[in-house]
Design a protein around this motif. Structure first.
Motif, short mmCIF file in Angstrom:
data_model
loop_
_atom_site.label_atom_id
_atom_site.label_comp_id
_atom_site.label_asym_id
_atom_site.label_seq_id
_atom_site.Cartn_x
_atom_site.Cartn_y
_atom_site.Cartn_z
N GLN A 140 0.83 -1.20 0.00
CA GLN A 140 0.00 0.00 0.00
C GLN A 140 0.87 1.26 0.00
O GLN A 140 0.53 2.26 -0.64
CB GLN A 140 -0.91 -0.01 1.22
CG GLN A 140 -1.99 -1.08 1.18
CD GLN A 140 -2.76 -1.16 2.49
OE1 GLN A 140 -3.01 -0.16 3.14
NE2 GLN A 140 -3.12 -2.37 2.89
N THR A 141 1.99 1.19 0.71
CA THR A 141 2.91 2.32 0.74
C THR A 141 3.49 2.60 -0.64
O THR A 141 3.52 3.74 -1.11
CB THR A 141 4.06 2.06 1.74
OG1 THR A 141 3.52 1.88 3.04
CG2 THR A 141 5.05 3.23 1.76
N THR A 142 3.94 1.54 -1.32
CA THR A 142 4.53 1.74 -2.65
C THR A 142 3.48 2.22 -3.66
O THR A 142 3.80 3.00 -4.56
CB THR A 142 5.19 0.45 -3.19
OG1 THR A 142 4.21 -0.57 -3.39
CG2 THR A 142 6.25 -0.06 -2.22
N LEU A 143 2.24 1.78 -3.49
CA LEU A 143 1.19 2.22 -4.40
C LEU A 143 0.97 3.73 -4.28
O LEU A 143 0.78 4.43 -5.28
CB LEU A 143 -0.12 1.48 -4.12
CG LEU A 143 -0.15 -0.02 -4.42
CD1 LEU A 143 -1.53 -0.59 -4.12
CD2 LEU A 143 0.24 -0.29 -5.87
N ALA A 144 0.98 4.22 -3.05
CA ALA A 144 0.80 5.66 -2.83
C ALA A 144 1.98 6.44 -3.38
O ALA A 144 1.81 7.51 -3.98
CB ALA A 144 0.62 5.94 -1.34
N LEU A 145 3.18 5.90 -3.19
CA LEU A 145 4.38 6.60 -3.65
C LEU A 145 4.49 6.63 -5.17
O LEU A 145 5.01 7.59 -5.75
CB LEU A 145 5.63 5.93 -3.06
CG LEU A 145 5.81 6.04 -1.54
CD1 LEU A 145 7.04 5.27 -1.10
CD2 LEU A 145 5.92 7.50 -1.11
N ARG A 146 4.02 5.58 -5.81
CA ARG A 146 4.17 5.51 -7.27
C ARG A 146 3.05 6.22 -8.01
O ARG A 146 3.15 6.44 -9.23
CB ARG A 146 4.21 4.04 -7.70
CG ARG A 146 2.84 3.40 -7.87
CD ARG A 146 2.87 1.94 -8.21
NE ARG A 146 1.57 1.48 -8.68
CZ ARG A 146 1.22 0.21 -8.82
NH1 ARG A 146 2.08 -0.74 -8.50
NH2 ARG A 146 0.03 -0.11 -9.28
#
Length: 231
Positions: free
Chosen positions: A171-177
């Motif tokens: 979920q963190t990487t999805l928000a960052l990307r």
């Protein structure tokens, strides 16, 4: 000035006290918290101080505020608010090579763990997601819509992977990307490429050979690297 310092200190103490109640298990996931008035009386602070503390806890995903219905302890599997991730990593959002590296590590592991959890429900979802992508009109869909669709697929895979920590990291990487993905997917050629390589990953996920999935994921990220121009 002095009043502001006292107010901040009081809010911090309320945040810490409520957070400790949640972490210790004194209040369980899904359980309703006390009202603002009750907390204010308990901690001998103003209701605005309690309200500020509750909002802070909601920002980091510890509680869910239901307007007019009270505040509840968030479930352990609740999604991390996107605003929280962006706030935590606001200084790193332009470090695309580092975000890409984190993406490859985390998303690869999530898909591999989903492979290990494969059952009829997961198989049906993956098949449905692949069909939706194959029937997509890449000429008419917008970059924002495309990013949302791909993120939704990844979120489902994250929940199916059976590892709650990896799911939250995903979920963190999805928000960052997100912002960069929307920009890249604004090009029709990039949307076509995304459909091609994502479908290959989903198809590989349905196979019985884990190596096939590893190879598909490797090719997927090689293509992503090309799209990002990361050398």
């Amino acid at each position: 000035m002095g009043n502001e310092i006292n107010k901040t200190t009081a809010s911090d103490k309320v945040i810490e006290s409520i957070a400790q109640m949640i972490v210790s298990g004194e209040v369980k996931p899904g359980e309703k918290l006390l009202t603002e008035r009750a907390f204010a009386e308990k901690y001998k602070v103003t209701r605005s101080c309690v309200r500020e503390a509750i909002r802070a806890l909601a920002l980091i995903g510890m509680v869910n505020i239901h307007p007019g219905g009270g505040t509840y302890v968030a479930d352990n599997n609740s999604d991390i608010p996107e605003e929280t991730v962006l706030w935590m990593y606001h200084q790193n959002l332009n470090q695309f090579d580092e975000i890409y590296t984190a993406r490859e590590l985390i998303e690869t592991e999530v898909y591999l763990e989903c492979f290990d959890q494969m059952n009829e429900e997961i198989r049906n979802y993956v098949t449905q997601a692949r069909e939706e992508l194959l029937n997509l009109n890449t000429d008419t869909i917008t970059g924002i819509q495309m990013e949302h669709l791909l993120a939704d697929i990844d979120l489902h895979i994250g929940k199916y992977c059976g590892n709650s920590i990896m799911n939250k990291l995903l979920q963190t990487t999805l928000a960052l990307r997100k912002e960069l993905s929307i920009k890249i997917l604004s090009l029709t050629s990039s949307r076509e490429s995304a459909v091609l390589y994502r479908c290959k990953v989903l198809t590989a996920l349905l196979q019985k050979d884990k190596k096939v999935l590893k190879d598909a994921l490797k090719r997927f990220f090689m293509n992503s690297e090309k799209e990002l121009n990361i050398k």
